[in-house]
Design a protein around this motif. Structure first.
Motif, PDB file in Angstrom:
ATOM      1  N   UNK A 123      10.580  25.881   4.430  1.00  0.00           N
ATOM      2  CA  UNK A 123       9.235  26.150   3.925  1.00  0.00           C
ATOM      3  C   UNK A 123       8.694  25.059   3.011  1.00  0.00           C
ATOM      4  N   UNK A 124       9.565  24.420   2.251  1.00  0.00           N
ATOM      5  CA  UNK A 124       9.101  23.424   1.287  1.00  0.00           C
ATOM      6  C   UNK A 124       9.867  22.117   1.492  1.00  0.00           C
ATOM      7  N   UNK A 125       9.146  21.151   2.019  1.00  0.00           N
ATOM      8  CA  UNK A 125       9.745  19.887   2.413  1.00  0.00           C
ATOM      9  C   UNK A 125       8.846  18.747   1.949  1.00  0.00           C
ATOM     10  N   UNK A 126       9.452  17.693   1.428  1.00  0.00           N
ATOM     11  CA  UNK A 126       8.716  16.479   1.071  1.00  0.00           C
ATOM     12  C   UNK A 126       9.200  15.354   1.987  1.00  0.00           C
ATOM     13  N   UNK A 127       8.240  14.587   2.498  1.00  0.00           N
ATOM     14  CA  UNK A 127       8.540  13.453   3.368  1.00  0.00           C
ATOM     15  C   UNK A 127       8.096  12.168   2.683  1.00  0.00           C
ATOM     16  N   UNK A 228      11.665  12.367  -9.423  1.00  0.00           N
ATOM     17  CA  UNK A 228      10.364  12.788  -9.947  1.00  0.00           C
ATOM     18  C   UNK A 228       9.701  13.807  -9.029  1.00  0.00           C
ATOM     19  N   UNK A 229       9.815  13.599  -7.717  1.00  0.00           N
ATOM     20  CA  UNK A 229       9.210  14.534  -6.762  1.00  0.00           C
ATOM     21  C   UNK A 229       9.917  15.885  -6.796  1.00  0.00           C
ATOM     22  N   UNK A 230      11.235  15.868  -6.995  1.00  0.00           N
ATOM     23  CA  UNK A 230      11.949  17.136  -7.108  1.00  0.00           C
ATOM     24  C   UNK A 230      11.487  17.927  -8.329  1.00  0.00           C
ATOM     25  N   UNK A 231      11.205  17.228  -9.415  1.00  0.00           N
ATOM     26  CA  UNK A 231      10.732  17.900 -10.623  1.00  0.00           C
ATOM     27  C   UNK A 231       9.370  18.554 -10.402  1.00  0.00           C
ATOM     28  N   UNK A 232       8.585  18.024  -9.475  1.00  0.00           N
ATOM     29  CA  UNK A 232       7.264  18.586  -9.183  1.00  0.00           C
ATOM     30  C   UNK A 232       7.342  19.699  -8.146  1.00  0.00           C
ATOM     31  N   UNK A 233       8.084  19.459  -7.042  1.00  0.00           N
ATOM     32  CA  UNK A 233       8.012  20.360  -5.894  1.00  0.00           C
ATOM     33  C   UNK A 233       9.238  21.256  -5.709  1.00  0.00           C
ATOM     34  N   UNK A 234      10.369  20.897  -6.289  1.00  0.00           N
ATOM     35  CA  UNK A 234      11.605  21.663  -6.093  1.00  0.00           C
ATOM     36  C   UNK A 234      11.799  21.987  -4.612  1.00  0.00           C
ATOM     37  N   UNK A 235      11.726  20.973  -3.769  1.00  0.00           N
ATOM     38  CA  UNK A 235      11.759  21.151  -2.320  1.00  0.00           C
ATOM     39  C   UNK A 235      13.163  21.484  -1.820  1.00  0.00           C
ATOM     40  N   UNK A 236      13.199  22.065  -0.630  1.00  0.00           N
ATOM     41  CA  UNK A 236      14.472  22.371   0.019  1.00  0.00           C
ATOM     42  C   UNK A 236      15.106  21.122   0.613  1.00  0.00           C
ATOM     43  N   UNK A 263      19.140  13.519 -10.189  1.00  0.00           N
ATOM     44  CA  UNK A 263      18.564  14.770  -9.684  1.00  0.00           C
ATOM     45  C   UNK A 263      18.778  15.914 -10.662  1.00  0.00           C
ATOM     46  N   UNK A 264      17.804  16.808 -10.732  1.00  0.00           N
ATOM     47  CA  UNK A 264      17.935  18.012 -11.543  1.00  0.00           C
ATOM     48  C   UNK A 264      18.864  19.020 -10.890  1.00  0.00           C
ATOM     49  N   UNK A 265      18.793  19.103  -9.568  1.00  0.00           N
ATOM     50  CA  UNK A 265      19.597  20.031  -8.782  1.00  0.00           C
ATOM     51  C   UNK A 265      20.001  19.336  -7.481  1.00  0.00           C
ATOM     52  N   UNK A 266      21.053  19.816  -6.835  1.00  0.00           N
ATOM     53  CA  UNK A 266      21.424  19.219  -5.548  1.00  0.00           C
ATOM     54  C   UNK A 266      20.246  19.272  -4.567  1.00  0.00           C
ATOM     55  N   UNK A 267      20.140  18.256  -3.752  1.00  0.00           N
ATOM     56  CA  UNK A 267      19.018  18.164  -2.811  1.00  0.00           C
ATOM     57  C   UNK A 267      19.509  17.552  -1.509  1.00  0.00           C
TER      58      UNK A 267
END
Length: 290
Positions: A123-127, A228-236, A263-267
């Protein structure tokens, strides 16, 4: 079976593909981009349609800020002159008599990966597309995050990475795209006094300390952008596409090492399954019927 034309317009080349509803690429070609861009685009689209008369519609993915509702390029940095304010949908529909849809190039890569590739059922993906510049696309709850009042949503290449850093083609200093892109790699290679191409750079990194240093700087900066993008979107998942991704097997281990520290969390980080074909597939999805 329905067939459409997918067009992927980058800073240096244009790719064309005839795609069917199963996502199969039936025909593909690429040409170098040329100024002025629109007449050249129209000329080649008409040439392909003359030989592929069963094509029903045309989807276009392009670099730059795009208004997908109007199918218009709002702003394009000076990679190719005269592309800003081009009503691509209006002009191409008039020229071809076909239905046309237009989107940002990184957004169409996100569409391709969500429908046929690495991001299926997510559902939540950054490219990130690492090509001539740095492009971005976001799937938010399964839908594209695109457009905006200036057509500039998800233009991650123009986030400031280093204040007062290298001047970007947009005129500002320190944009991410000036550190994380094919153009950025060429600049780093030139500054190091090396006479190699980016693909050769990655291949030489295991033996040449100068090449290794450039790759390490590149992956460090890419890791910062992703963090930085993970901090904004918390993507899967984060997916990397574009021309630079074709050598990802040579630099992905270095990137993963850098990500561990920021990273804040594993990605989960994946290379676009369709690599450079993701652009034409995603563009085709803009006009393929369900």
């Amino acid at each position: 079976m329905e067939k459409v034309l997918g067009v992927d317009i980058g800073g240096t080349e244009i790719r064309f593909g005839i795609i069917n509803t199963n996502g199969q690429i039936l025909y593909e070609e690429k040409i170098l981009a040329r100024d002025p861009l629109y007449p050249y685009l129209e000329e080649n689209v008409l040439r392909i349609l003359a030989a592929q008369q069963e094509v029903r519609a045309i989807g276009v993915g392009t670099h730059g800020f795009v208004d997908p509702e109007r199918g218009k390029v709002i702003y394009s940095p000076r990679i190719l002159s005269g592309w800003s304010n081009t009503p691509v949908k209006e002009w191409l529909e008039k020229a071809t008599g076909k239905h046309v849809e237009v989107e940002n190039d990184a957004n169409v890569v996100a569409l391709a990966e969500a429908n046929f590739g690495a991001a299926q059922r997510l559902n939540r993906v950054v490219v990130l597309t690492l090509g001539t510049g740095l492009g971005g696309g976001v799937l938010w709850d399964g839908k594209l995050l695109s457009g905006g009042p200036n057509g500039g949503a998800a233009e991650f290449g123009h986030m400031t990475l280093y204040p007062n850093g290298v001047k970007c083609i947009c005129g500002r200093l320190g944009c991410s795209g000036m550190y994380v892109s094919g153009t950025a790699l060429q600049r780093r290679i030139k500054e190091a006094g090396l006479s190699i191409t980016p693909p050769e750079l990655f291949g030489n990194a295991s033996m040449d300390p100068h090449a290794k240093k450039i790759v390490e700087e590149f992956t460090t900066d890419l890791a910062l952008v992703i963090s930085n993008l993970q901090a904004i979107f918390d993507m899967e998942m984060l997916i990397i596409g574009g021309g630079v991704s074709e050598a990802a097997d040579l630099w992905m281990d270095s990137l993963q090492q850098k990500l561990e520290t920021v990273l804040l969390n594993p990605l989960e980080v994946e290379v676009a399954r369709f690599k450079n074909d993701a652009g034409i597939l995603g563009a085709a999805l803009l006009v393929l019927e369900e």
